[in-house]
Design an enzyme around this catalytic site. Structure first.
Site, PDB file in Angstrom:
ATOM      1  N   GLY A  84       3.031   4.829  13.410  1.00 46.51           N
ATOM      2  CA  GLY A  84       3.723   3.684  13.946  1.00 46.51           C
ATOM      3  C   GLY A  84       3.141   3.229  15.062  1.00 46.51           C
ATOM      4  O   GLY A  84       2.971   1.801  15.258  1.00 46.51           O
ATOM      5  N   GLY A  98       6.920   5.322   7.976  1.00 44.96           N
ATOM      6  CA  GLY A  98       5.883   6.542   8.313  1.00 44.96           C
ATOM      7  C   GLY A  98       6.318   7.143   9.455  1.00 44.96           C
ATOM      8  O   GLY A  98       7.333   7.280   9.831  1.00 44.96           O
ATOM      9  N   SER A  99       5.207   8.095   9.671  1.00 44.21           N
ATOM     10  CA  SER A  99       5.468   8.614  11.065  1.00 44.21           C
ATOM     11  C   SER A  99       5.441   7.903  12.116  1.00 44.21           C
ATOM     12  O   SER A  99       4.888   6.815  12.224  1.00 44.21           O
ATOM     13  CB  SER A  99       4.286   9.940  10.913  1.00 44.21           C
ATOM     14  OG  SER A  99       2.898   9.146  10.967  1.00 44.21           O
ATOM     15  N   THR A 100       5.880   8.401  13.226  1.00 48.95           N
ATOM     16  CA  THR A 100       5.907   7.812  14.723  1.00 48.95           C
ATOM     17  C   THR A 100       4.384   7.555  15.260  1.00 48.95           C
ATOM     18  O   THR A 100       4.255   6.468  15.601  1.00 48.95           O
ATOM     19  CB  THR A 100       6.898   8.437  15.569  1.00 48.95           C
ATOM     20  OG1 THR A 100       8.227   8.296  14.958  1.00 48.95           O
ATOM     21  CG2 THR A 100       6.830   7.803  17.070  1.00 48.95           C
ATOM     22  N   GLU A 101       3.878   8.742  14.839  1.00 49.17           N
ATOM     23  CA  GLU A 101       2.210   8.652  15.399  1.00 49.17           C
ATOM     24  C   GLU A 101       1.673   7.446  14.753  1.00 49.17           C
ATOM     25  O   GLU A 101       1.165   6.643  15.357  1.00 49.17           O
ATOM     26  CB  GLU A 101       1.891  10.068  14.816  1.00 49.17           C
ATOM     27  CG  GLU A 101       0.371  10.226  15.360  1.00 49.17           C
ATOM     28  CD  GLU A 101      -0.074  11.500  14.767  1.00 49.17           C
ATOM     29  OE1 GLU A 101       0.406  12.224  13.829  1.00 49.17           O
ATOM     30  OE2 GLU A 101      -1.456  11.713  14.775  1.00 49.17           O
ATOM     31  N   LYS A 118       0.680  -1.300   0.095  1.00 45.40           N
ATOM     32  CA  LYS A 118       0.070   0.221  -0.043  1.00 45.40           C
ATOM     33  C   LYS A 118       0.867   1.287   0.066  1.00 45.40           C
ATOM     34  O   LYS A 118       1.425   1.655   0.928  1.00 45.40           O
ATOM     35  CB  LYS A 118      -0.831   0.110   1.105  1.00 45.40           C
ATOM     36  CG  LYS A 118      -2.352   0.865   0.839  1.00 45.40           C
ATOM     37  CD  LYS A 118      -2.618   1.926   2.042  1.00 45.40           C
ATOM     38  CE  LYS A 118      -2.054   2.884   2.579  1.00 45.40           C
ATOM     39  NZ  LYS A 118      -1.771   3.921   1.657  1.00 45.40           N
ATOM     40  N   GLU A 175      10.025   1.953  10.420  1.00 40.08           N
ATOM     41  CA  GLU A 175      10.931   2.672   9.961  1.00 40.08           C
ATOM     42  C   GLU A 175      10.180   4.158  10.418  1.00 40.08           C
ATOM     43  O   GLU A 175       9.448   4.461   9.270  1.00 40.08           O
ATOM     44  CB  GLU A 175      11.571   2.636   8.564  1.00 40.08           C
ATOM     45  CG  GLU A 175      12.158   1.142   8.233  1.00 40.08           C
ATOM     46  CD  GLU A 175      13.478   1.590   8.952  1.00 40.08           C
ATOM     47  OE1 GLU A 175      13.988   2.412   9.311  1.00 40.08           O
ATOM     48  OE2 GLU A 175      14.273   0.162   8.905  1.00 40.08           O
ATOM     49  N   CYS A 202      13.453  11.488   5.970  1.00 37.26           N
ATOM     50  CA  CYS A 202      13.457  10.975   7.182  1.00 37.26           C
ATOM     51  C   CYS A 202      14.838  11.453   8.058  1.00 37.26           C
ATOM     52  O   CYS A 202      14.646  11.783   9.209  1.00 37.26           O
ATOM     53  CB  CYS A 202      13.101   9.380   7.230  1.00 37.26           C
ATOM     54  SG  CYS A 202      14.247   8.320   6.400  1.00 37.26           S
ATOM     55  N   GLU A 205       8.932  16.224  14.737  1.00 36.48           N
ATOM     56  CA  GLU A 205       9.301  16.234  13.573  1.00 36.48           C
ATOM     57  C   GLU A 205       8.417  17.229  12.548  1.00 36.48           C
ATOM     58  O   GLU A 205       7.238  16.737  12.695  1.00 36.48           O
ATOM     59  CB  GLU A 205       9.316  14.807  13.102  1.00 36.48           C
ATOM     60  CG  GLU A 205       9.805  14.707  11.699  1.00 36.48           C
ATOM     61  CD  GLU A 205       9.455  13.336  10.872  1.00 36.48           C
ATOM     62  OE1 GLU A 205       8.570  12.959  11.090  1.00 36.48           O
ATOM     63  OE2 GLU A 205      10.711  12.976  10.375  1.00 36.48           O
TER      64      GLU A 205
HETATM   65  P1  NAD Z   1       2.036   8.671   7.733  1.00 26.58           P
HETATM   66  O1  NAD Z   1       2.568   7.687   8.847  1.00 26.58           O
HETATM   67  O2  NAD Z   1       1.240   9.649   7.631  1.00 26.58           O
HETATM   68  O3  NAD Z   1       1.728   7.540   6.308  1.00 26.58           O
HETATM   69  C1  NAD Z   1       2.578   6.667   5.917  1.00 26.58           C
HETATM   70  C2  NAD Z   1       1.846   5.610   5.487  1.00 26.58           C
HETATM   71  O4  NAD Z   1       0.899   5.040   6.190  1.00 26.58           O
HETATM   72  C3  NAD Z   1       0.951   6.006   4.200  1.00 26.58           C
HETATM   73  O5  NAD Z   1       0.893   5.047   3.159  1.00 26.58           O
HETATM   74  C4  NAD Z   1      -0.336   6.078   4.643  1.00 26.58           C
HETATM   75  O6  NAD Z   1      -1.521   5.833   4.040  1.00 26.58           O
HETATM   76  C5  NAD Z   1      -0.337   4.997   5.824  1.00 26.58           C
HETATM   77  N1  NAD Z   1      -1.137   5.062   7.002  1.00 26.58           N
HETATM   78  C6  NAD Z   1      -1.571   6.169   7.540  1.00 26.58           C
HETATM   79  N2  NAD Z   1      -2.561   5.883   8.638  1.00 26.58           N
HETATM   80  C7  NAD Z   1      -2.391   4.447   8.753  1.00 26.58           C
HETATM   81  C8  NAD Z   1      -3.016   3.711   9.684  1.00 26.58           C
HETATM   82  N3  NAD Z   1      -3.702   3.962  10.733  1.00 26.58           N
HETATM   83  N4  NAD Z   1      -2.855   2.205   9.377  1.00 26.58           N
HETATM   84  C9  NAD Z   1      -2.232   1.846   8.424  1.00 26.58           C
HETATM   85  N5  NAD Z   1      -1.413   2.644   7.590  1.00 26.58           N
HETATM   86  C10 NAD Z   1      -1.667   3.907   7.781  1.00 26.58           C
HETATM   87  O7  NAD Z   1       3.662   9.274   7.115  1.00 26.58           O
HETATM   88  P2  NAD Z   1       3.624  10.492   6.217  1.00 26.58           P
HETATM   89  O8  NAD Z   1       3.131  11.754   6.341  1.00 26.58           O
HETATM   90  O9  NAD Z   1       3.092   9.881   4.821  1.00 26.58           O
HETATM   91  O10 NAD Z   1       5.384  10.210   5.886  1.00 26.58           O
HETATM   92  C11 NAD Z   1       6.412  11.204   6.536  1.00 26.58           C
HETATM   93  C12 NAD Z   1       6.787  10.285   7.717  1.00 26.58           C
HETATM   94  O11 NAD Z   1       7.636   9.043   7.205  1.00 26.58           O
HETATM   95  C13 NAD Z   1       7.741  11.220   8.408  1.00 26.58           C
HETATM   96  O12 NAD Z   1       7.405  10.911   9.858  1.00 26.58           O
HETATM   97  C14 NAD Z   1       8.946  10.538   8.152  1.00 26.58           C
HETATM   98  O13 NAD Z   1      10.055  10.738   8.988  1.00 26.58           O
HETATM   99  C15 NAD Z   1       8.588   9.162   7.744  1.00 26.58           C
HETATM  100  N6  NAD Z   1       9.600   8.468   7.050  1.00 26.58           N
HETATM  101  C16 NAD Z   1      10.552   7.618   7.885  1.00 26.58           C
HETATM  102  C17 NAD Z   1      11.286   7.098   6.895  1.00 26.58           C
HETATM  103  C18 NAD Z   1      12.420   5.718   7.621  1.00 26.58           C
HETATM  104  O14 NAD Z   1      13.116   5.002   7.111  1.00 26.58           O
HETATM  105  N7  NAD Z   1      12.645   6.017   8.774  1.00 26.58           N
HETATM  106  C19 NAD Z   1      11.764   7.118   5.367  1.00 26.58           C
HETATM  107  C20 NAD Z   1      10.925   8.138   4.881  1.00 26.58           C
HETATM  108  C21 NAD Z   1       9.810   8.725   5.688  1.00 26.58           C
END
Ligand code: NAD
Length: 484
Positions: free
Chosen positions: A240, A235-238, A182, A257, A291, A388
């Site tokens: 996560g 994605g975001s820690t929140e 996804k 991650e 990130c 962040e």
């Molecule tokens: P996000 O957490 O909002 O979304 C990431 C993904 O998760 C998207 O595909 C989204 O549709 C999905 N998602 C959202 N809510 C969900 C849920 N409840 N259940 C399952 N999936 C869900 O993050 P973002 O705003 O799209 O991206 C930015 C974040 O990603 C930043 O915090 C950045 O640091 C992080 N990031 C981390 C790395 C790493 O390798 N550590 C790399 C790139 C980005």
């Protein structure tokens, strides 16, 4: 294969939920749209992945054959490199040169992990087990098998669409897993092209299954699904944390991650020209939507003013604009939502009295452009200092000595990356040990290699991607014992 065909295919994909627009962040206009796939599509995708896994159509193939198919994916990606670059550039607004540089690295994920298909192995142990009936040692032979988890859910964000897709799909394939993929709802384009090429390369049906939808619908349904063994999430820690909670139903394994608030230490003995240039690019490249972006810079007192001025000068020299605009080297933020978020932090900082050395405003034009922003005089309890931002915003604070530098750097709930700029090599390596981060760069930033593990300390993640750890993330270990 034209770009238009990808946009059309996305529009025509079946779905049952909301219609989701795909917006060009440079023009704020709609590029295409798609329908959220809906919960039944998640069930179907998981069922297809399960059937493919149980039938062994992929992990049951000889390793070498899987490796060859993965090489073919990489070759096809190379053949379609320009389309991938155009799609990601259109979808994210990143400069086309930047997108062109990234695509070969993405294809390389498949070659690198193709190599692991033939190298995944367990260990063998000759064991003399104590405690036989008459006190003798029992001779045992034990060995471990590395087995694919089964069905894995791969969820990733918009900041590097094709990079994030390849970083997850390639090791999952090398391990022999079936996956349900996804991508972010903002950036569904390049994953669609990759999906076509994966099929064209010869990966059997059902092994890789693409879903398009929101996180709170498709993503959440995938994470909660009882027939998924593991979630690999970037994605975001929140979010996560939500994933950890939602995965508890069947105690599925989770790799995370997550975000960062990465410190950059610049000592007075550093190669200052290089440190200033790299620390600036380390936060402003891709408008800070990386990130590992170094969003907290700490500078030794004696060179503090010089470094602040140097970073502000570079910030002011960058040309923001869309991929089609001559000479632009920094693109926009991805969405109105991100723009509102980033400006929210900046405006709050201004109200709290931070000093805006440069930037602090969006550009007076269409598109989600924020001027690269340098902030000083920041309260360390401020939200913009602790959370962040994921935008082109950096705080710069002074430090006196090693102890203070390390204390400042580690004063965060994140632990993704950290950097030190110093020509004192002993100090550099001493500091590297003391920094609480999964990746430490010394006299360098923005480094990457497929073979070097990457993962977060503290609230920046669980587990690792890339390297051996990257394929092992999709494998579980079975111990087999035999009495001799
Ligand atoms: P996000 O957490 O909002 O979304 C990431 C993904 O998760 C998207 O595909 C989204 O549709 C999905 N998602 C959202 N809510 C969900 C849920 N409840 N259940 C399952 N999936 C869900 O993050 P973002 O705003 O799209 O991206 C930015 C974040 O990603 C930043 O915090 C950045 O640091 C992080 N990031 C981390 C790395 C790493 O390798 N550590 C790399 C790139 C980005």
């Amino acid at each position: 294969m034209t770009l238009q065909s990808v946009l059309d295919e996305l529009r025509q994909r079946p779905g049952k939920g909301e219609v989701i627009p795909v917006i060009d962040p440079v023009t704020e206009e709609q590029i295409t749209e798609f329908t959220d796939c809906g919960p039944e599509a998640v069930d179907d995708a998981v069922a297809r992945a399960r059937a493919a896994f149980e039938a062994g159509v992929w992990h049951g193939l000889p390793d070498r054959q899987r490796a060859r198919i993965m090489w073919r994916i990489a070759d096809l990606m190379d053949q379609h490199a320009e389309e991938f670059a155009q799609l990601d550039s259109l979808n994210t607004g990143m400069p086309i040169e930047q997108a062109r540089m990234i695509v070969p690295t993405c294809a390389e994920f498949f070659r690198y992990y193709a190599g692991w298909c033939t190298k995944v192995n367990g260990t063998a142990h000759e064991v003399q087990m104590e405690g036989g009936v008459s006190g003798e040692f029992a001779e045992m032979h034990a060995y471990t098998l590395k087995e694919p988890y089964g069905v894995v859910g791969l969820i990733f964000p918009w900041n590097g669409p094709i990079f994030n897709a390849c970083a997850k799909i390639a090791p999952a394939l090398a391990a022999g897993c079936s996956s349900v993929v996804k991508p972010a709802e903002e950036t569904p384009l390049s994953a669609l092209l990759l999906d076509r090429l994966i099929t064209e390369a010869g990966v059997p049906d059902g092994v890789v299954n693409l879903l398009n939808g929101y996180g709170h619908t498709a993503g959440a349904a995938l994470v909660a699904h009882p027939d998924v063994e593991k979630i690999a999430f970037t994605g975001s820690t929140e979010v996560g944390k939500k994933i950890v909670e939602a995965s508890a139903g069947n105690l599925k394994k989770v790799m995370l991650e997550l975000g960062g608030k990465s410190p950059v230490l610049i000592y007075d003995d550093a190669d200052l020209n290089m440190a200033i240039m790299m620390a600036s690019m380390g936060i402003f490249v891709h408008s800070g939507q990386g990130c590992v972006c170094g969003s907290r810079i700490f500078v030794q007192r004696g060179v503090y003013d010089q470094v602040v001025e140097g970073i502000a000068t570079i910030a002011n020299s960058l040309k923001l604009g869309g991929p089609k605009e001559e000479g632009s080297n920094i693109g926009p933020l991805i969405s109105q939502k991100q723009l509102t978020r980033v400006m929210g932090y900046i405006d709050e900082g201004k109200r709290d009295g931070v000093e805006v050395v440069t930037g602090g405003h969006r550009l007076d034009r269409r598109g989600y452009f924020v001027h690269p922003t340098v902030l000083t005089n920041v309260d360390r309890s401020a939200r913009l200092y602790r959370e962040e931002i994921f935008g082109p915003v950096v705080t710069v604070l002074p430090f006196e000595d090693d102890d203070e530098a390390v204390a400042l750097a580690n004063d965060t709930s994140y632990g993704l990356a950290a950097t030190a700029w110093t020509t004192n090599l002993s100090r550099a390596h001493r500091i590297a040990k003391r920094l609480q981060a999964g990746t430490v760069t010394l006299n360098s930033q923005l480094v990457f290699d497929h073979a070097v593990p990457f993962g977060g300390y503290k609230q920046s993640g669980w587990g690792h991607e890339f390297g051996r750890e990257g394929v092992e993330a999709y494998l579980q270990t079975k111990s087999v014992w035999a009495q001799l």
